[in-house]
Design a protein around this motif. Structure first.
Motif, PDB file in Angstrom:
ATOM      1  N   ARG A   1       0.532  -1.246   0.002  1.00 31.51           N
ATOM      2  CA  ARG A   1      -0.086   0.005  -0.059  1.00 31.51           C
ATOM      3  C   ARG A   1       0.801   1.131  -0.049  1.00 31.51           C
ATOM      4  NH1 ARG A   1      -3.597  -2.306   4.873  1.00 31.51           N
ATOM      5  NH2 ARG A   1      -1.587  -2.217   5.777  1.00 31.51           N
TER       6      ARG A   1
ATOM      7  N   LEU B   1      -2.401   4.601   3.234  1.00 31.20           N
ATOM      8  CA  LEU B   1      -2.308   4.248   4.714  1.00 31.20           C
ATOM      9  C   LEU B   1      -2.852   5.530   5.265  1.00 31.20           C
ATOM     10  CD1 LEU B   1       1.362   2.591   4.798  1.00 31.20           C
ATOM     11  CD2 LEU B   1      -1.007   1.653   4.854  1.00 31.20           C
TER      12      LEU B   1
ATOM     13  N   LEU C   1      -6.846   5.556   5.487  1.00 29.91           N
ATOM     14  CA  LEU C   1      -7.601   4.469   6.152  1.00 29.91           C
ATOM     15  C   LEU C   1      -8.056   5.121   7.424  1.00 29.91           C
ATOM     16  CD1 LEU C   1      -5.175   1.244   5.897  1.00 29.91           C
ATOM     17  CD2 LEU C   1      -7.330   1.625   4.833  1.00 29.91           C
TER      18      LEU C   1
ATOM     19  N   ASN D   1      -0.391  -3.457  14.441  1.00 30.39           N
ATOM     20  CA  ASN D   1      -0.815  -2.169  13.708  1.00 30.39           C
ATOM     21  C   ASN D   1      -2.451  -2.462  13.366  1.00 30.39           C
ATOM     22  OD1 ASN D   1       1.480  -0.566  12.298  1.00 30.39           O
ATOM     23  ND2 ASN D   1       1.994  -2.539  11.730  1.00 30.39           N
TER      24      ASN D   1
ATOM     25  N   LEU E   1      -4.327  -0.707  10.697  1.00 30.87           N
ATOM     26  CA  LEU E   1      -3.826  -1.177   9.175  1.00 30.87           C
ATOM     27  C   LEU E   1      -3.945  -2.642   9.069  1.00 30.87           C
ATOM     28  CD1 LEU E   1      -0.674   0.902   9.125  1.00 30.87           C
ATOM     29  CD2 LEU E   1      -2.643   1.234   8.459  1.00 30.87           C
TER      30      LEU E   1
ATOM     31  N   PRO F   1       3.486  -2.107   8.403  1.00 31.68           N
ATOM     32  CA  PRO F   1       2.308  -1.114   7.991  1.00 31.68           C
ATOM     33  C   PRO F   1       1.973  -1.003   6.471  1.00 31.68           C
ATOM     34  CG  PRO F   1       4.012   0.130   9.116  1.00 31.68           C
ATOM     35  CD  PRO F   1       4.519  -1.611   8.968  1.00 31.68           C
ATOM     36  N   GLU F   2       3.164  -1.159   5.380  1.00 31.38           N
ATOM     37  CA  GLU F   2       2.691  -1.023   4.252  1.00 31.38           C
ATOM     38  C   GLU F   2       1.955  -2.415   3.524  1.00 31.38           C
ATOM     39  OE1 GLU F   2       5.636  -1.040   5.427  1.00 31.38           O
ATOM     40  OE2 GLU F   2       6.825  -1.813   4.260  1.00 31.38           O
TER      41      GLU F   2
ATOM     42  N   SER G   1      -0.055  -5.447   3.385  1.00 30.27           N
ATOM     43  CA  SER G   1      -1.277  -6.160   3.708  1.00 30.27           C
ATOM     44  C   SER G   1      -1.415  -7.617   3.306  1.00 30.27           C
ATOM     45  CB  SER G   1      -2.672  -5.247   3.167  1.00 30.27           C
ATOM     46  OG  SER G   1      -3.716  -5.803   3.523  1.00 30.27           O
TER      47      SER G   1
ATOM     48  N   ALA H   1      -7.425  -2.052   3.968  1.00 32.98           N
ATOM     49  CA  ALA H   1      -6.863  -3.008   5.321  1.00 32.98           C
ATOM     50  C   ALA H   1      -8.114  -4.214   5.111  1.00 32.98           C
ATOM     51  CB  ALA H   1      -7.151  -2.197   6.327  1.00 32.98           C
TER      52      ALA H   1
END
Ligand code: FES
Length: 205
Positions: free
Chosen positions: A81, A86, A89, A115, A118, A123-124, A126, A170
Motif C-alpha cells: 500500500r 495508509l 485509512l 498495527n 492497518l 504497515p505497508e 497487507s 485494510a
C-alpha cells in the motif's frame, strides 16, 4: 478501475480466482509491470493439498501491486500500500461496520497488536484472504484514490461485483453492504524482511 489480472475468473464457481501454477501480480494505473520474483514460491502439489504453508519473496513488490498466492484452496493477497492509502485509512472509520476489527475471527491477535488500524504486521504490506465474506466471490482490487461509480469518496479498496460489497485497503467492510465482516487476515509471519510465510503464526504468538 485497476488493471488487475485476477479479475478474469476462469470459472464461475465459489472460488472465482485464478489458480494457475504461477503467481499473478495485479497493478494499478499505468505503472503495470510483470514482476519476476516468485522463485521461492514453489510448494509441491502434495504440500498444497495438505494445506502446507506457502512462502513468497516480496522484495520486488511495488506500491499498488498485488501478489496472489494460493493457500488451502484460497487466494491469498499480498498488497503493498502507498503512503496516501495508509493515511486515508483512519478517515474511513465512520463509514465502516467494524473499524477496530473487534470480530476476533477475522484476523490473528498479533496482527492487530502490530498495527490495529492497518491490520498488518508491516504497515505497508497487507495480507488478506481474497474471498468476500458474503458468499465467497473474489472482490476486485480498486486501489486508486479517486471517485468511483459505486463510491464518489473512494479511498482505494476492494469491490465485490457479485452483490456490491466494499472493503477498504485494510480489508475492513463498509456499512450498508451485504458482507457482514471484514476480510480475513490469514496466519502469517516474516521469515526475513522480504519473505512472507502464509499459514504459520510468528514464533511465540
Ligand atoms: S459475494 Fe461479495 S457481495 Fe456477495
Amino acid at each position: 478501475m485497476a488493471n488487475d489480472e485476477v479479475q478474469k475468473p476462469v470459472n464461475t464457481g465459489r472460488r472465482r480466482f485464478l489458480t494457475a501454477s504461477t503467481v499473478v501480480v495485479g497493478a494499478v494505473g499505468a505503472g503495470f509491470a510483470a514482476v519476476p520474483f516468485i522463485k521461492s514460491w514453489n510448494p509441491s502439489a502434495r504440500a498444497r493439498l495438505a494445506g502446507a504453508p506457502v512462502t513468497a519473496d516480496i522484495s520486488a513488490l511495488q506500491e499498488g501491486q498485488r501478489l496472489i498466492l494460493e493457500w488451502r484452496g484460497q487466494p491469498i493477497w499480498i498488497v503493498k500500500r502507498s503512503k496516501a492509502v495508509l493515511e486515508a485509512l483512519p478517515t474511513l472509520d465512520g463509514r465502516l461496520r467494524d473499524p477496530e476489527s473487534k470480530n476476533a475471527d477475522q484476523q490473528p491477535a498479533y496482527v492487530l497488536k502490530a498495527n490495529p488500524e492497518l491490520r498488518s504486521l508491516k504497515p505497508e504490506i497487507s495480507v488478506l484472504v481474497g474471498l468476500c465474506t458474503h458468499l465467497g466471490c473474489s472482490p476486485e482490487m480498486v486501489a486508486e484514490i479517486r471517485p468511483e461509480p459505486f463510491d464518489p469518496e473512494w479511498k482505494g479498496g476492494y469491490f465485490c461485483p457479485c452483490h456490491k460489497s466494499r472493503f477498504d485497503m485494510a480489508g475492513r467492510v463498509f456499512q450498508g453492504v451485504p458482507a457482514p465482516t471484514n476480510l480475513v487476515v490469514p496466519p502469517h509471519h516474516y521469515a526475513d524482511d522480504n519473505t512472507i510465510v502464509v499459514g504459520v503464526d510468528p514464533q511465540g504468538a
